[in-house]
Design a protein around this motif. Sequence first.
Motif, short mmCIF file in Angstrom:
data_model
loop_
_atom_site.label_atom_id
_atom_site.label_comp_id
_atom_site.label_asym_id
_atom_site.label_seq_id
_atom_site.Cartn_x
_atom_site.Cartn_y
_atom_site.Cartn_z
N VAL A 191 59.70 52.96 59.26
CA VAL A 191 58.96 54.21 59.12
C VAL A 191 59.52 55.21 60.12
N ASP A 193 59.34 58.58 61.99
CA ASP A 193 58.41 59.63 62.46
C ASP A 193 57.06 59.58 61.75
N GLY A 194 56.64 58.39 61.35
CA GLY A 194 55.33 58.24 60.76
C GLY A 194 55.18 58.86 59.39
N ARG A 195 56.30 59.29 58.77
CA ARG A 195 56.20 60.04 57.51
C ARG A 195 57.10 59.49 56.41
N LEU A 196 58.25 58.97 56.78
CA LEU A 196 59.25 58.59 55.79
C LEU A 196 59.52 57.09 55.88
N GLN A 213 66.69 63.40 56.92
CA GLN A 213 65.44 63.91 56.34
C GLN A 213 64.33 63.98 57.38
N ALA A 214 64.26 62.95 58.22
CA ALA A 214 63.24 62.94 59.26
C ALA A 214 63.47 64.07 60.25
N GLY A 217 62.38 67.32 58.74
CA GLY A 217 60.93 67.39 58.71
C GLY A 217 60.32 67.77 60.03
N ARG A 218 61.09 67.62 61.10
CA ARG A 218 60.57 67.98 62.44
C ARG A 218 60.77 69.47 62.74
#
Length: 220
Positions: A191, A193-196, A213-214, A217-218
């Motif tokens: 996982v 950053d807790g999102r992907l 991608q992570a 997203g930041r």
Amino acid sequence: MRIDIWSDVVCPFCWIGKRHLEAALEAFRSEHPGTEVEVVWRAFELDSAAPRHGERGDEESAAQMLSRKYGMTLTEAEAGQEQMADRFRELGLGYDWRSSRVSSTFDAHRLAALAADHDLADQVDEALRRAYFTNGERLSDPEVLRRIGVRAGLPADAVDGMLTGDGFGDRVRDDTEAARGIGVTGVPFFVFDGRLAVSGAQPVEVFGQALEQALVGRQP
């Protein structure tokens, strides 16, 4: 960036996935210098009913376990293990599947949790995997775990206290519950950053894409 990884130290795909992620991280860090990436190992027991050290002396080999669990012949299971050993060799890893014996990994995960508190998580993780896959050692054996912990740099008294008590057991169980809460049914499971989420020992390129991608997203 933080990467949470649910893994079991006797899972061959977990070691392969770890190596693929490491390769992706090396490229990512060269392209994004200054971007900090924290890797957090989370416990996941593939077989919570596996025997603990001293309970019985007839632990199954990995091939025997696979044969029983998936209804294949022992010959088929052994062929699969040899193919896995070939994949290990491609990554510079060793897998002596003939010597490996299936046993509980609960205490190994407790040792890993102790190591994380001393910033030695990766060193102990590598040592645990090498002990099982390469050296054919039982990770439920307190002497094996003590040797791994002390050699990695953990205080001997802390390791002894953990092995003779129940320290860090709650952390192992909490990791298991967290995995269930997000629907994890197999490992490795990553996982970002807790999102992907990324499931399985994916190719290096897939991990590289996940990292990018992570990072995007930041951005604000």
